[in-house]
Design an enzyme around this catalytic site. Structure first.
Site, PDB file in Angstrom:
ATOM      1  N   ARG A 102      41.751  39.314  17.506  1.00 52.36           N
ATOM      2  CA  ARG A 102      40.933  38.925  18.669  1.00 52.36           C
ATOM      3  C   ARG A 102      41.598  39.547  19.894  1.00 52.36           C
ATOM      4  NH1 ARG A 102      38.420  33.170  20.408  1.00 52.36           N
ATOM      5  NH2 ARG A 102      36.967  33.928  18.842  1.00 52.36           N
ATOM      6  N   HIS A 129      31.181  40.125  18.661  1.00 52.85           N
ATOM      7  CA  HIS A 129      31.720  38.956  17.934  1.00 52.85           C
ATOM      8  C   HIS A 129      30.984  38.870  16.586  1.00 52.85           C
ATOM      9  CE1 HIS A 129      33.889  35.446  17.169  1.00 52.85           C
ATOM     10  NE2 HIS A 129      33.424  34.616  18.077  1.00 52.85           N
ATOM     11  N   GLN A 132      31.010  35.622  14.285  1.00 53.41           N
ATOM     12  CA  GLN A 132      30.177  34.540  14.796  1.00 53.41           C
ATOM     13  C   GLN A 132      28.717  34.765  14.393  1.00 53.41           C
ATOM     14  OE1 GLN A 132      31.043  31.649  16.817  1.00 53.41           O
ATOM     15  NE2 GLN A 132      28.985  31.169  16.093  1.00 53.41           N
ATOM     16  N   ASP A 219      25.401  31.019  25.515  1.00 53.46           N
ATOM     17  CA  ASP A 219      26.860  31.156  25.512  1.00 53.46           C
ATOM     18  C   ASP A 219      27.326  30.980  26.963  1.00 53.46           C
ATOM     19  OD1 ASP A 219      29.504  31.824  24.893  1.00 53.46           O
ATOM     20  OD2 ASP A 219      29.137  33.991  24.856  1.00 53.46           O
ATOM     21  N   CYS A 259      27.650  29.353  20.272  1.00 57.80           N
ATOM     22  CA  CYS A 259      28.871  29.728  19.534  1.00 57.80           C
ATOM     23  C   CYS A 259      30.020  28.762  19.817  1.00 57.80           C
ATOM     24  CB  CYS A 259      29.271  31.160  19.873  1.00 57.80           C
ATOM     25  SG  CYS A 259      29.435  31.452  21.640  1.00 57.80           S
ATOM     26  N   ARG A 287      31.216  29.238  10.192  1.00 53.87           N
ATOM     27  CA  ARG A 287      32.219  30.273  10.469  1.00 53.87           C
ATOM     28  C   ARG A 287      33.155  30.382   9.266  1.00 53.87           C
ATOM     29  NH1 ARG A 287      33.650  31.631  15.631  1.00 53.87           N
ATOM     30  NH2 ARG A 287      34.898  33.179  14.541  1.00 53.87           N
TER      31      ARG A 287
END
Ligand code: CP
Ligand code: NVA
Length: 303
Positions: A102, A129, A132, A219, A259, A287
Site C-alpha cells: 500500500r 484499489h 477493494q 468514498d 469501501c 475483502r
C-alpha cells in the site's frame, strides 16, 4: 495471473475466476473446510499508509491459507530512508513468496513487479484499489445474483476507488456512472477507455448519475495523503453526498456500498449508511475472501 497491480491488467475471465474462487473460499471457511493452498508460504505486507481492513484481512487470509504474513511498516523499512524500490524488490524476493504493498505512487507497485520475481499485489495506491473492487463485485453478485447489465453509480471524488470501480464495472459488463464535481474527475485515460468499451457517464449532476442505479457507491472526500485539502474539499464536495434524497432516484432495491472508513454527515448520511449496513459490512468481510482468492491465484505452486 502473476500479479495484481491494477484491474486493467486482468481479463473478464480472470476476474470471474477470482470471484468464483472467492465464493468457494467463503463457503469453505464458513463450514470449516480446511484450505491450506499456501502452506508454508510467506507474504510481506508493506504499508506506507494506514489501514484497518487491508492489513487485517491479508494477515488473516494468509493464516487461513496455511501461510504467514509479515507486517512491514515503511517507517521501519529502509525504504523510509531512501533505499530504492528496485533494490528492495530484489532483496525481498529472496525471502518472501509474495508482497502486498500500500503506497502513494502506482509507479512504485509497477517497479516492485518489474525488479522482483515474486507476485506483487496492490493494496491501494493513489491511482487504484483493485482488491477493494474485487470484494465489491463479489458483494454485488452475492446480493443481486449477477453483475452484468447492472448500473453502478459512484458519487464523490474521482479517486483510486472511482478509477478501479470504472475498470472493474465495465470489464464485468456493468453500466458505470460517476457523479463528481468539475475538476475532480477520474483518470482521463480510464474514462476514455470506459467510453470506448462500455456504457459510461461522468457528470456533475449526481441525480443523473444515480438515476435507476442498482448500486450507489461512495468514498471519502479527502483520501489518505490529501489531509491538508480536507477543509477546502468539504466545501467543494458539499453537494456530493449519498443521502435519502439521492437514494430516491436510484432503483427501489438499490444497494449502497462504501469501501470504508466512512465519514457520516460528509459523503454519506448516517441514516443511509445504517439502512445499508448489512451490504456495507458484507463488503468489508468480502475483502478477506476476495484477497485470499487473489493470493491463491498468484502464489499457489503452478503445475
Ligand atoms: N477499504 C480499505 O481499504 O480499508 P483500510 O484502509 O482500512 O485498509
Ligand atoms: N480513497 C480512499 C480509500 C480508502 C480505502 C483513500 O485513498 O484514502
Amino acid at each position: 495471473m502473476k500479479h495484481l497491480l491494477k484491474l486493467m491488467d486482468l481479463s473478464y475471465k480472470e476476474i470471474l475466476e477470482i470471484l468464483n474462487l472467492a465464493d468457494q473460499l467463503k463457503y469453505e471457511k464458513k463450514y470449516g473446510i480446511e484450505h491450506h493452498y499456501l502452506k508454508g508460504k510467506t507474504l510481506g505486507m508493506i504499508f506506507q499508509k494506514s489501514s484497518t481492513r487491508t492489513r487485517v484481512s491479508f494477515e488473516v487470509g494468509m493464516y487461513d491459507l496455511g501461510g504467514s504474513a509479515l507486517f512491514l511498516s515503511s517507517r521501519d523499512l529502509q525504504i523510509g530512508r531512501g533505499e530504492p524500490i528496485e533494490d528492495t524488490a530484489r532483496v525481498l524476493s529472496r525471502y518472501l513468496d509474495g508482497i502486498m504493498i500500500r503506497t502513494y505512487d502506482q509507479e512504485e507497485v509497477e517497479k516492485l513487479a518489474k525488479y522482483g520475481d515474486i507476485p506483487i499485489i496492490n493494496g491501494l495506491t493513489d491511482y487504484a484499489h483493485p482488491c477493494q473492487v474485487l470484494a465489491d463485485l463479489m458483494t454485488i453478485r452475492e446480493h443481486k445474483g449477477s453483475v452484468r447489465g447492472r448500473k453502478l453509480c459512484f458519487i464523490g471524488d474521482g479517486n483510486n476507488m472511482a478509477n478501479s470501480l470504472i475498470v472493474g464495472g465495465i470489464k464485468m459488463g456493468m453500466s458505470v456512472a460517476i457523479g463528481c464535481p468539475k475538476g475532480y474527475e477520474p483518470d482521463a485515460e480510464i474514462m476514455k477507455w470506459a467510453s470506448e468499451n462500455g456504457e459510461f457517464l461522468c457528470t456533475d449532476d449526481i441525480f443523473e448519475a444515480a438515476k435507476d442505479a442498482d448500486v450507489v457507491y461512495t468514498d471519502v472526500w479527502a483520501s489518505m495523503g490529501e489531509e491538508a485539502e480536507a477543509e477546502e474539499r468539504k466545501k467543494i464536495f458539499a453537494g456530493f453526498q449519498v443521502n435519502a434524497e439521492l437514494m430516491a432516484v436510484a432503483k427501489k432495491d438499490a444497494m449502497v456500498l462504501h469501501c470504508l472508513p466512512a465519514h457520516r454527515g460528509e459523503e454519506i448520511t448516517a441514516d443511509v449508511l445504517e439502512a445499508h449496513a448489512a451490504e456495507i459490512f458484507d463488503e468489508a468481510e468480502n475483502r478477506l475472501h476476495a484477497q485470499k482468492a487473489v493470493m491463491v491465484m498468484c502464489m499457489r505452486n503452478k503445475g
